[in-house]
Design an enzyme around this catalytic site. Structure first.
Site, short mmCIF file in Angstrom:
data_model
loop_
_atom_site.label_atom_id
_atom_site.label_comp_id
_atom_site.label_asym_id
_atom_site.label_seq_id
_atom_site.Cartn_x
_atom_site.Cartn_y
_atom_site.Cartn_z
NE ARG A 100 13.03 79.01 -33.61
CZ ARG A 100 12.99 80.27 -33.18
NH1 ARG A 100 14.07 80.83 -32.65
NH2 ARG A 100 11.89 80.98 -33.27
CG HIS A 127 8.90 82.59 -37.21
ND1 HIS A 127 8.44 81.58 -36.39
CD2 HIS A 127 9.50 83.49 -36.38
CE1 HIS A 127 8.76 81.86 -35.13
NE2 HIS A 127 9.39 83.00 -35.10
CD GLN A 130 6.83 86.71 -34.10
OE1 GLN A 130 7.63 86.05 -33.47
NE2 GLN A 130 6.11 87.68 -33.55
CG ASP A 215 13.37 89.49 -38.77
OD1 ASP A 215 13.89 89.64 -37.66
OD2 ASP A 215 13.26 88.36 -39.31
CB CYS A 255 9.45 88.50 -35.23
SG CYS A 255 11.10 88.41 -35.95
NE ARG A 284 5.68 83.13 -31.52
CZ ARG A 284 6.96 82.79 -31.66
NH1 ARG A 284 7.89 83.70 -31.72
NH2 ARG A 284 7.31 81.51 -31.81
#
Ligand code: CP
Ligand code: NVA
Length: 302
Positions: A100, A127, A130, A215, A255, A284
């Site tokens: 990340r 991402h 996700q 988001d 998310c 996830r």
């Protein structure tokens, strides 16, 4: 043989993506499978995380593997050791790596020099993990996403761009509503072709949508722009009023972490008849376990 990676969703074929989702659904029902026999996942985190860290750690433990958490503050990564060198060293000792970080290019460079699979656990641009969980969640609630319409409301950020990639891979329509100057990468928009439409008005974007996703206005690394973005995104909150304009039975996704009262209303986030954010978060775990088995060539081992 070069290892497989998940730098973006486009590292997968449609068939592979759907196989991973199917395996994730199986693992959700059968969580403990000792197929990894001591395999080790190194997790490099240059940004904060709750879901990504917990899901990868719990997932490896449930599969019979283990994890090493690496942060720039207490490794040589933060003192300027080149990525090429770190990649060769770390990948000589572990079986799989998750990163990340800020720059997508750093993940790509690490993958180029890595002897083992590399997973993008979020960059400024994408991402993909996700999206595996999000598509799994949609499939569980509504069946195949192919030919459906997804509306993205908000910033043209890493999540929006991952939805763009997913639309190319899985053949659904994507309506994107962003304020001017917050569009996703125009090259990606062009690559996605006619299945993606850009709007300035969220109300138009959500019309006929089977799923509405959003988001935060300011992503990690954009903290200095928070006030500016609050103003620019003032008309981009997803709430019950907006959801009423979507298709009947439309779902809401985020998310997480969410900023209640900004990009989503408290009432909508907590409305379990529309909002599937807790399923998304839980998935996830299942989706990434399936992903790791896929990348390690162990999908058929149980
Ligand atoms: N959605 C997500 O990636 O959450 P974290 O930042 O908590 O990992
Ligand atoms: N766009 C957000 C997603 C967090 C999971 C960020 O990058 O901070």
């Amino acid at each position: 043989m070069r290892p497989r990676h998940l730098r973006t969703l486009l590292d997968l074929s449609k068939t592979e993506f759907l196989q991973i989702i199917e395996k994730a659904q199986y693992l959700k029902k059968h969580p403990r499978q000792s197929v990894l026999n001591g395999d080790v996942l190194a997790m490099i985190f240059e940004k904060s995380s709750t879901r990504t860290r917990v899901s990868f750690e719990a997932g490896m433990a449930q599969l019979g593997g283990s994890t090493i958490f690496l942060s720039p503050t207490d490794t040589q990564l933060g003192r300027g050791e080149p990525i090429q060198d770190s990649a060769r060293v770390i990948s000589s000792m572990v079986d799989i790596v998750m990163i990340r970080t800020f720059k997508q290019a750093d993940i790509e460079l690490f993958a180029e020099y890595s002897a083992v699979p590399v997973i993008n656990g979020l960059s400024d641009d994408f991402h993909p993990c996700q999206l595996l969980a999000d598509i799994q969640t949609f499939v569980e609630h509504r069946g195949s996403i192919e030919t459906k319409t997804v509306a993205w409301v908000g910033d043209g950020n890493n999540m929006c761009q991952s939805w763009l990639n997913a639309s190319m891979l899985l053949d659904f329509n994507l309506h994107i509503a962003c304020p001017k100057n917050f569009d996703p990468d125009p090259e990606l928009l062009e690559m996605a072709g006619p299945r993606v439409t850009l709007f300035r008005d969220p109300k138009q974007a959500v019309a006929d949508a089977h799923l509405v996703a959003t988001d935060v206005y300011a992503s990690m690394g954009q903290e200095a722009e928070e006030n500016l973005r609050l103003q620019e995104f003032a008309n981009f909150q997803v709430n019950h009023d907006l959801m009423r304009r979507a298709s009947k039975g439309a779902l809401f996704m985020h998310c997480l972490p969410a900023h209640r009262g900004e990009e989503v209303s408290e009432q909508l986030l907590e409305d379990d008849s529309i909002s599937v954010v807790w399923d998304e978060a839980e998935n996830r775990l299942h989706a990434q376990k399936a992903l790791m088995l896929f990348l390690l060539g162990k999908m058929q081992d149980n």
